[in-house]
Design a protein around this motif. Sequence first.
Motif, PDB file in Angstrom:
ATOM      1  N   ALA A  20      45.999 -16.786   9.673  1.00  0.00           N
ATOM      2  CA  ALA A  20      47.150 -16.390  10.493  1.00  0.00           C
ATOM      3  C   ALA A  20      48.014 -17.611  10.836  1.00  0.00           C
ATOM      4  O   ALA A  20      49.247 -17.521  10.833  1.00  0.00           O
ATOM      5  CB  ALA A  20      46.677 -15.700  11.769  1.00  0.00           C
ATOM      6  N   PHE A  21      47.384 -18.739  11.108  1.00  0.00           N
ATOM      7  CA  PHE A  21      48.140 -19.965  11.399  1.00  0.00           C
ATOM      8  C   PHE A  21      48.958 -20.384  10.180  1.00  0.00           C
ATOM      9  O   PHE A  21      50.153 -20.667  10.287  1.00  0.00           O
ATOM     10  CB  PHE A  21      47.187 -21.088  11.817  1.00  0.00           C
ATOM     11  CG  PHE A  21      47.874 -22.410  12.057  1.00  0.00           C
ATOM     12  CD1 PHE A  21      48.497 -22.670  13.272  1.00  0.00           C
ATOM     13  CD2 PHE A  21      47.899 -23.383  11.072  1.00  0.00           C
ATOM     14  CE1 PHE A  21      49.132 -23.886  13.507  1.00  0.00           C
ATOM     15  CE2 PHE A  21      48.531 -24.608  11.285  1.00  0.00           C
ATOM     16  CZ  PHE A  21      49.147 -24.862  12.505  1.00  0.00           C
ATOM     17  N   SER A  22      48.305 -20.407   9.019  1.00  0.00           N
ATOM     18  CA  SER A  22      49.009 -20.784   7.782  1.00  0.00           C
ATOM     19  C   SER A  22      50.159 -19.830   7.493  1.00  0.00           C
ATOM     20  O   SER A  22      51.239 -20.252   7.072  1.00  0.00           O
ATOM     21  CB  SER A  22      48.039 -20.792   6.600  1.00  0.00           C
ATOM     22  OG  SER A  22      47.069 -21.792   6.778  1.00  0.00           O
ATOM     23  N   GLY A  23      49.937 -18.536   7.739  1.00  0.00           N
ATOM     24  CA  GLY A  23      51.002 -17.559   7.538  1.00  0.00           C
ATOM     25  C   GLY A  23      52.179 -17.808   8.464  1.00  0.00           C
ATOM     26  O   GLY A  23      53.344 -17.694   8.053  1.00  0.00           O
ATOM     27  N   THR A  31      56.849 -20.999  14.962  1.00  0.00           N
ATOM     28  CA  THR A  31      56.083 -21.762  15.943  1.00  0.00           C
ATOM     29  C   THR A  31      55.382 -20.889  16.974  1.00  0.00           C
ATOM     30  O   THR A  31      54.207 -21.135  17.269  1.00  0.00           O
ATOM     31  CB  THR A  31      56.990 -22.801  16.632  1.00  0.00           C
ATOM     32  OG1 THR A  31      57.638 -23.576  15.621  1.00  0.00           O
ATOM     33  CG2 THR A  31      56.201 -23.717  17.527  1.00  0.00           C
ATOM     34  N   PRO A  32      56.016 -19.874  17.541  1.00  0.00           N
ATOM     35  CA  PRO A  32      55.288 -19.059  18.530  1.00  0.00           C
ATOM     36  C   PRO A  32      54.011 -18.432  17.964  1.00  0.00           C
ATOM     37  O   PRO A  32      52.980 -18.434  18.619  1.00  0.00           O
ATOM     38  CB  PRO A  32      56.307 -17.986  18.937  1.00  0.00           C
ATOM     39  CG  PRO A  32      57.637 -18.625  18.686  1.00  0.00           C
ATOM     40  CD  PRO A  32      57.421 -19.477  17.457  1.00  0.00           C
ATOM     41  N   ARG A  33      54.081 -17.922  16.739  1.00  0.00           N
ATOM     42  CA  ARG A  33      52.877 -17.337  16.122  1.00  0.00           C
ATOM     43  C   ARG A  33      51.842 -18.412  15.834  1.00  0.00           C
ATOM     44  O   ARG A  33      50.639 -18.188  16.014  1.00  0.00           O
ATOM     45  CB  ARG A  33      53.244 -16.600  14.830  1.00  0.00           C
ATOM     46  CG  ARG A  33      53.730 -15.184  15.087  1.00  0.00           C
ATOM     47  CD  ARG A  33      53.962 -14.350  13.832  1.00  0.00           C
ATOM     48  NE  ARG A  33      53.016 -14.562  12.754  1.00  0.00           N
ATOM     49  CZ  ARG A  33      53.352 -14.565  11.455  1.00  0.00           C
ATOM     50  NH1 ARG A  33      54.600 -14.361  11.085  1.00  0.00           N
ATOM     51  NH2 ARG A  33      52.436 -14.747  10.535  1.00  0.00           N
ATOM     52  N   ALA A  34      52.291 -19.581  15.393  1.00  0.00           N
ATOM     53  CA  ALA A  34      51.359 -20.674  15.096  1.00  0.00           C
ATOM     54  C   ALA A  34      50.660 -21.140  16.373  1.00  0.00           C
ATOM     55  O   ALA A  34      49.439 -21.352  16.393  1.00  0.00           O
ATOM     56  CB  ALA A  34      52.095 -21.833  14.428  1.00  0.00           C
ATOM     57  N   GLY A  58      36.906 -27.273  14.739  1.00  0.00           N
ATOM     58  CA  GLY A  58      37.319 -27.495  13.352  1.00  0.00           C
ATOM     59  C   GLY A  58      38.677 -26.876  13.059  1.00  0.00           C
ATOM     60  O   GLY A  58      39.516 -27.477  12.384  1.00  0.00           O
ATOM     61  N   LEU A  59      38.897 -25.680  13.586  1.00  0.00           N
ATOM     62  CA  LEU A  59      40.199 -25.018  13.405  1.00  0.00           C
ATOM     63  C   LEU A  59      41.322 -25.809  14.077  1.00  0.00           C
ATOM     64  O   LEU A  59      42.386 -26.015  13.491  1.00  0.00           O
ATOM     65  CB  LEU A  59      40.155 -23.594  13.961  1.00  0.00           C
ATOM     66  CG  LEU A  59      39.426 -22.564  13.106  1.00  0.00           C
ATOM     67  CD1 LEU A  59      39.109 -21.314  13.926  1.00  0.00           C
ATOM     68  CD2 LEU A  59      40.246 -22.226  11.871  1.00  0.00           C
ATOM     69  N   VAL A  60      41.070 -26.261  15.304  1.00  0.00           N
ATOM     70  CA  VAL A  60      42.103 -27.018  16.021  1.00  0.00           C
ATOM     71  C   VAL A  60      42.441 -28.300  15.263  1.00  0.00           C
ATOM     72  O   VAL A  60      43.617 -28.632  15.082  1.00  0.00           O
ATOM     73  CB  VAL A  60      41.648 -27.333  17.466  1.00  0.00           C
ATOM     74  CG1 VAL A  60      42.577 -28.340  18.129  1.00  0.00           C
ATOM     75  CG2 VAL A  60      41.602 -26.049  18.297  1.00  0.00           C
ATOM     76  N   PHE A  61      41.430 -29.014  14.808  1.00  0.00           N
ATOM     77  CA  PHE A  61      41.683 -30.256  14.062  1.00  0.00           C
ATOM     78  C   PHE A  61      42.402 -29.970  12.745  1.00  0.00           C
ATOM     79  O   PHE A  61      43.275 -30.726  12.326  1.00  0.00           O
ATOM     80  CB  PHE A  61      40.391 -31.026  13.812  1.00  0.00           C
ATOM     81  CG  PHE A  61      39.779 -31.630  15.058  1.00  0.00           C
ATOM     82  CD1 PHE A  61      40.524 -31.819  16.211  1.00  0.00           C
ATOM     83  CD2 PHE A  61      38.451 -32.002  15.062  1.00  0.00           C
ATOM     84  CE1 PHE A  61      39.961 -32.380  17.352  1.00  0.00           C
ATOM     85  CE2 PHE A  61      37.879 -32.564  16.194  1.00  0.00           C
ATOM     86  CZ  PHE A  61      38.632 -32.754  17.340  1.00  0.00           C
ATOM     87  N   VAL A  66      48.767 -30.204  10.477  1.00  0.00           N
ATOM     88  CA  VAL A  66      50.140 -29.715  10.327  1.00  0.00           C
ATOM     89  C   VAL A  66      50.978 -30.097  11.550  1.00  0.00           C
ATOM     90  O   VAL A  66      52.116 -30.551  11.426  1.00  0.00           O
ATOM     91  CB  VAL A  66      50.156 -28.177  10.144  1.00  0.00           C
ATOM     92  CG1 VAL A  66      51.565 -27.637  10.149  1.00  0.00           C
ATOM     93  CG2 VAL A  66      49.428 -27.788   8.862  1.00  0.00           C
ATOM     94  N   LEU A  67      50.403 -29.935  12.731  1.00  0.00           N
ATOM     95  CA  LEU A  67      51.140 -30.181  13.968  1.00  0.00           C
ATOM     96  C   LEU A  67      51.382 -31.665  14.221  1.00  0.00           C
ATOM     97  O   LEU A  67      52.363 -32.029  14.862  1.00  0.00           O
ATOM     98  CB  LEU A  67      50.390 -29.559  15.156  1.00  0.00           C
ATOM     99  CG  LEU A  67      50.182 -28.049  15.085  1.00  0.00           C
ATOM    100  CD1 LEU A  67      49.285 -27.578  16.218  1.00  0.00           C
ATOM    101  CD2 LEU A  67      51.520 -27.327  15.096  1.00  0.00           C
ATOM    102  N   GLY A  68      50.481 -32.518  13.738  1.00  0.00           N
ATOM    103  CA  GLY A  68      50.669 -33.965  13.848  1.00  0.00           C
ATOM    104  C   GLY A  68      50.549 -34.525  15.255  1.00  0.00           C
ATOM    105  O   GLY A  68      51.187 -35.525  15.588  1.00  0.00           O
TER     106      GLY A  68
END
Length: 138
Positions: A20-23, A31-34, A58-61, A66-68
């Motif tokens: 879902a994040f990648s989508g 950005t709101p969905r991410a 792991g997901l957050v990292f 991408v978020l940097g």
Amino acid sequence: EATRTATAAAPAPDDPIRVAFSGAIGDDLNTPRAVAQTEAALKLVNSTDAATQARGLGLVFDMDRVLGLGLEAAVRSDDTLDGADRALLDERTAARAAGDYARSDELRIALEARGIKVKDGKEGTRWERVGTGREIGA
């Protein structure tokens, strides 16, 4: 050295939160969905289950690549003490064990001046960097 309760687990390519994040990122940087998916991963980090915590971390990292924001580096640096701070904490622990509470208090004050708050409890001594709210075992 202190360690986190959970370690990061590499996210599965088909993890629903990761997908879902990648989508969202692929959808014209929605950005709101991410961010909503990042919040979902953070909820996992706050779980009481170590495997769920590891998945969330792991997901957050992974999202942070991408978020940097440099979250993983910040977590790693906050979880360790440099040589001088570690020496003060170790000296304080030894003073408490020897019953030298006056010296222990002096060292606690010295650590606080360096931005490290020390807390003693049933599980032993814990510390946190002032302003982070994250306790680390000594």
